[in-house]
Scaffold this motif. Structure first.
Motif, mmCIF file in Angstrom:
data_model
loop_
_atom_site.group_PDB
_atom_site.id
_atom_site.type_symbol
_atom_site.label_atom_id
_atom_site.label_comp_id
_atom_site.label_asym_id
_atom_site.label_seq_id
_atom_site.Cartn_x
_atom_site.Cartn_y
_atom_site.Cartn_z
ATOM 1 N N GLN A 246 -30.017 -13.775 -23.333
ATOM 2 C CA GLN A 246 -29.679 -12.510 -23.463
ATOM 3 C C GLN A 246 -28.443 -11.003 -22.583
ATOM 4 O O GLN A 246 -29.584 -11.725 -20.999
ATOM 5 N N SER A 247 -27.978 -11.024 -22.906
ATOM 6 C CA SER A 247 -26.613 -10.697 -21.760
ATOM 7 C C SER A 247 -26.027 -9.257 -22.238
ATOM 8 O O SER A 247 -25.354 -9.336 -23.069
ATOM 9 N N LEU A 248 -26.011 -7.206 -21.350
ATOM 10 C CA LEU A 248 -25.253 -6.646 -21.975
ATOM 11 C C LEU A 248 -24.956 -6.591 -20.359
ATOM 12 O O LEU A 248 -25.444 -5.996 -19.428
ATOM 13 N N THR A 249 -23.476 -6.838 -20.449
ATOM 14 C CA THR A 249 -22.754 -5.883 -19.283
ATOM 15 C C THR A 249 -22.052 -4.797 -19.851
ATOM 16 O O THR A 249 -21.198 -4.541 -20.607
ATOM 17 N N THR A 250 -21.448 -3.813 -18.580
ATOM 18 C CA THR A 250 -20.647 -2.992 -18.612
ATOM 19 C C THR A 250 -19.342 -3.367 -17.313
ATOM 20 O O THR A 250 -19.751 -4.349 -17.045
ATOM 21 N N ASP A 251 -18.384 -2.231 -17.741
ATOM 22 C CA ASP A 251 -16.689 -2.729 -16.589
ATOM 23 C C ASP A 251 -17.285 -2.274 -15.892
ATOM 24 O O ASP A 251 -17.859 -1.981 -14.580
ATOM 25 N N ARG A 252 -16.011 -3.117 -14.943
ATOM 26 C CA ARG A 252 -16.256 -3.291 -12.920
ATOM 27 C C ARG A 252 -15.296 -2.654 -12.412
ATOM 28 O O ARG A 252 -14.398 -2.206 -13.910
ATOM 29 N N GLU A 253 -14.531 -2.585 -11.408
ATOM 30 C CA GLU A 253 -13.554 -1.326 -11.211
ATOM 31 C C GLU A 253 -11.976 -2.423 -11.676
ATOM 32 O O GLU A 253 -11.158 -1.342 -11.805
ATOM 33 N N ASP A 254 -12.264 -3.697 -11.262
ATOM 34 C CA ASP A 254 -10.699 -4.256 -12.629
ATOM 35 C C ASP A 254 -10.771 -4.273 -13.275
ATOM 36 O O ASP A 254 -9.604 -4.526 -14.245
ATOM 37 N N ALA A 255 -11.937 -3.443 -14.297
ATOM 38 C CA ALA A 255 -11.537 -2.968 -16.137
ATOM 39 C C ALA A 255 -10.272 -2.849 -16.401
ATOM 40 O O ALA A 255 -9.831 -2.987 -17.979
ATOM 41 N N TYR A 256 -8.896 -2.207 -15.276
ATOM 42 C CA TYR A 256 -8.040 -1.805 -15.836
ATOM 43 C C TYR A 256 -6.583 -2.511 -15.659
ATOM 44 O O TYR A 256 -5.238 -2.444 -15.601
ATOM 45 N N ASP A 257 -6.963 -3.931 -15.095
ATOM 46 C CA ASP A 257 -5.601 -4.448 -13.961
ATOM 47 C C ASP A 257 -5.169 -5.093 -15.161
ATOM 48 O O ASP A 257 -4.099 -6.203 -14.368
ATOM 49 N N SER A 258 -5.484 -5.970 -16.536
ATOM 50 C CA SER A 258 -5.102 -6.879 -17.395
ATOM 51 C C SER A 258 -5.192 -6.002 -18.172
ATOM 52 O O SER A 258 -6.848 -5.595 -19.232
ATOM 53 N N ALA A 259 -4.444 -6.407 -19.642
ATOM 54 C CA ALA A 259 -4.177 -5.605 -20.978
ATOM 55 C C ALA A 259 -5.611 -6.489 -21.416
ATOM 56 O O ALA A 259 -6.080 -6.289 -22.931
ATOM 57 N N PHE A 260 -6.490 -8.146 -20.895
ATOM 58 C CA PHE A 260 -7.577 -8.891 -21.726
ATOM 59 C C PHE A 260 -8.674 -7.271 -21.495
ATOM 60 O O PHE A 260 -10.009 -8.016 -22.247
ATOM 61 N N ASP A 261 -9.113 -7.426 -20.464
ATOM 62 C CA ASP A 261 -9.847 -6.446 -19.609
ATOM 63 C C ASP A 261 -10.098 -4.928 -20.531
ATOM 64 O O ASP A 261 -11.501 -4.756 -20.693
ATOM 65 N N ILE A 262 -8.673 -4.525 -20.803
ATOM 66 C CA ILE A 262 -9.353 -3.418 -21.525
ATOM 67 C C ILE A 262 -9.705 -3.457 -23.003
ATOM 68 O O ILE A 262 -9.981 -2.882 -23.264
ATOM 69 N N VAL A 263 -9.140 -4.309 -23.316
ATOM 70 C CA VAL A 263 -10.280 -4.915 -24.636
ATOM 71 C C VAL A 263 -11.782 -6.058 -24.651
ATOM 72 O O VAL A 263 -11.881 -6.116 -24.836
ATOM 73 N N GLY A 264 -11.796 -5.504 -23.134
ATOM 74 C CA GLY A 264 -13.501 -6.210 -23.148
ATOM 75 C C GLY A 264 -13.881 -7.474 -22.614
ATOM 76 O O GLY A 264 -14.854 -7.875 -22.794
ATOM 77 N N MET A 265 -12.733 -8.536 -22.048
ATOM 78 C CA MET A 265 -12.368 -9.535 -22.108
ATOM 79 C C MET A 265 -13.618 -10.118 -21.104
ATOM 80 O O MET A 265 -14.866 -10.611 -20.818
ATOM 81 N N GLY A 266 -13.824 -9.046 -19.482
ATOM 82 C CA GLY A 266 -14.403 -9.344 -18.121
ATOM 83 C C GLY A 266 -16.012 -9.031 -18.794
ATOM 84 O O GLY A 266 -16.806 -9.733 -18.263
ATOM 85 N N VAL A 267 -16.313 -8.945 -19.324
ATOM 86 C CA VAL A 267 -17.731 -7.633 -19.946
ATOM 87 C C VAL A 267 -17.628 -9.220 -20.387
ATOM 88 O O VAL A 267 -19.177 -9.789 -20.828
ATOM 89 N N SER A 268 -17.508 -9.943 -21.465
ATOM 90 C CA SER A 268 -17.762 -11.269 -22.279
ATOM 91 C C SER A 268 -18.004 -11.716 -21.409
ATOM 92 O O SER A 268 -19.164 -13.034 -21.833
ATOM 93 N N GLU A 269 -16.964 -12.510 -20.824
ATOM 94 C CA GLU A 269 -17.307 -13.404 -19.843
ATOM 95 C C GLU A 269 -18.578 -13.340 -18.724
ATOM 96 O O GLU A 269 -19.652 -14.421 -18.792
ATOM 97 N N ARG A 270 -18.726 -12.118 -18.782
ATOM 98 C CA ARG A 270 -19.251 -11.831 -18.186
ATOM 99 C C ARG A 270 -21.450 -12.170 -18.396
ATOM 100 O O ARG A 270 -21.949 -12.520 -17.735
ATOM 101 N N ALA A 271 -21.357 -11.188 -19.866
ATOM 102 C CA ALA A 271 -22.625 -11.405 -20.860
ATOM 103 C C ALA A 271 -22.645 -12.679 -20.626
ATOM 104 O O ALA A 271 -23.795 -13.360 -20.955
ATOM 105 N N ALA A 272 -21.422 -14.039 -21.008
ATOM 106 C CA ALA A 272 -21.231 -14.700 -21.346
ATOM 107 C C ALA A 272 -22.960 -15.605 -20.526
ATOM 108 O O ALA A 272 -23.234 -17.066 -20.297
ATOM 109 N N ARG A 273 -21.914 -15.622 -19.223
ATOM 110 C CA ARG A 273 -22.161 -16.303 -17.739
ATOM 111 C C ARG A 273 -23.879 -16.338 -17.955
ATOM 112 O O ARG A 273 -24.704 -17.103 -17.125
ATOM 113 N N GLN A 274 -23.671 -14.724 -18.135
ATOM 114 C CA GLN A 274 -25.204 -14.672 -17.643
ATOM 115 C C GLN A 274 -26.496 -15.471 -18.400
ATOM 116 O O GLN A 274 -27.773 -15.644 -18.218
ATOM 117 N N ALA A 275 -26.170 -15.354 -20.056
ATOM 118 C CA ALA A 275 -27.319 -14.886 -21.095
ATOM 119 C C ALA A 275 -26.884 -16.849 -21.090
ATOM 120 O O ALA A 275 -28.296 -17.129 -21.255
#
Length: 395
Positions: A246-275
């Motif tokens: 299990q993993s819970l992640t929050t945003d990094r500094e690049d959170a506003y760089d992509s339309a994908f990341d503003i809806v949480g794709m970055g936090v999802s990728e990192r949470a999945a990788r860690q889990a």
């Protein structure tokens, strides 16, 4: 770290909001009573409670669990937007893994207003997602639609432009999930729609039609999270489902760089990788998945975030039938948020309930064949991403 198990789950039927009763204490009582009954224990066995919700006041968690008894235990109230229920589960797992408790209740509920999510409850305070809102407006000219729709619209259009994804592929996600929900008595909607009906339903924010959007909902869900010692003492091995990653992640500094990341794709990728790393498993080991399809666009994005396919190939995955019965994974057998419903604080724990039923072989007509490993993905804008991997305990 100690091993952590879920031994009881429960949920209410998710329903259209607007009815005066039942209110959230009654909804919570129903869900927790079902989870306790499932586990074969009583409320005094609970040592702590973690309670997730969004649209309620500060001590709503106490108000909810007091329906079961006033035992003096710590009650933690948690708001992490749409990931509030999974955040409660994350906290409960940490208590058990750290040896601070043997039996913890994770509870989520919501009593919502009809219609799209509106302005913040406290307009005098800073909007916690205001920077994401500004970023969305920079990616796409606003249409006047509710801001959450604007954000996912921007991500969907970016995916279409980058990778050639089509409106029909997004609609196929909704067709699948509505079809799955027909077998779920707890789902808010149980109607089956053709692809043509989904594409021709009311356009709410291009390319999304009404049947590709999760509704507001009332409902509650709960899980009993325990230690290995508790499982042994209460002879619950036959129904214990282990949380192996299990993993819970929050945003990094690049959170506003992509339309994908503003809806949480970055936090999802990192949470999945860690889990996956913590479970020592990969996407190929997963049998059944409950993921956060608040809009059909997000299911396509999440296929890629979870590593089910390469970046840009989510549309091809739905075309291939890889995410339904007979495919490589069964994704959202419950109907997902689109059709099961989305009472914000309850969603993550409803995913937990569905996967526990699947891994215990109790899902009835929704049962995924030979399911032994399940994955839940829950995201809250602003942002929090939670990925949880469950495995059926060895006999």
């Amino acid at each position: 770290m100690k091993r952590v198990f879920v031994v009881g789950v429960g949920m209410t039927k998710f329903d259209k909001p607007g009815k005066p009763a039942p209110n959230y204490p009654e909804l919570a009582l129903e869900a927790v009573t079902a989870a306790l009954t499932d586990a074969g224990i009583t409320y005094p066995d609970i040592e702590q409670a973690a309670v997730g919700y969004v649209h309620a006041d500060s001590t709503a968690g106490q108000r909810a669990v007091y329906e079961l008894g006033m035992t003096g235990i710590p009650v933690l109230n948690m708001n992490n937007n749409c990931a509030s229920g999974s955040t409660a589960l994350f906290y409960a797992r940490q208590l058990i893994a750290g040896g601070l408790a043997d039996c913890v209740l994770a509870l989520g509920f919501e009593k919502m207003q009809r219609g799209s999510l509106g302005t913040p409850a406290h307009p005098q305070a800073a909007n916690p997602v205001e920077k994401f809102v500004r970023a969305a407006a920079e990616f796409r000219e606003p249409t006047g639609a509710p801001i959450v729709l604007e954000m996912f619209r921007a991500a969907g259009l970016e995916h279409m432009e980058r990778y050639g994804t089509t409106a029909e592929q997004f609609a196929k996600v909704a067709e699948k999930n509505h079809r799955h929900s027909a077998a779920n008595p707890n789902a808010q909607f149980q109607d089956v729609y053709s692809l043509e009906e989904i594409l021709s339903s009311t356009l709410v924010c291009d390319p999304l039609t009404k049947l590709q959007c999760s509704p507001t909902s009332d409902g509650s869900a709960a899980a009993i999270v325990v230690s290995e010692d508790f499982v042994e003492r209460h002879q619950l091995g036959d129904q214990a489902i282990e949380i192996v990653g299990q993993s819970l992640t929050t945003d990094r500094e690049d959170a506003y760089d992509s339309a994908f990341d503003i809806v949480g794709m970055g936090v999802s990728e990192r949470a999945a990788r860690q889990a996956y790393e913590r479970a020592q498993l990969g996407p190929e080991d997963i049998d059944v998945i409950e993921l956060h399809d608040c809009f059909s666009i997000n299911e396509i994005l999440t296929y890629e975030a979870l590593g089910l396919c390469a970046e840009g190939e989510g549309g091809s995955l739905i075309d291939a039938g890889a995410t339904t019965y007979g495919g490589k994974w069964v994704v959202n057998p419950s109907g997902g948020l689109i059709s099961k419903g989305h009472p914000l604080g309850a969603t993550g724990l409803a995913q937990c309930a569905e996967l526990n039923w699947q891994l215990r072989g109790l899902a009835g007509r929704r049962q995924a064949q030979d399911a032994r490993v399940g994955l839940a993905h829950n995201v809250g804008l602003g942002s929090a991403g939670v990925v949880t991997i469950y495995q059926k305990a060895a006999a």
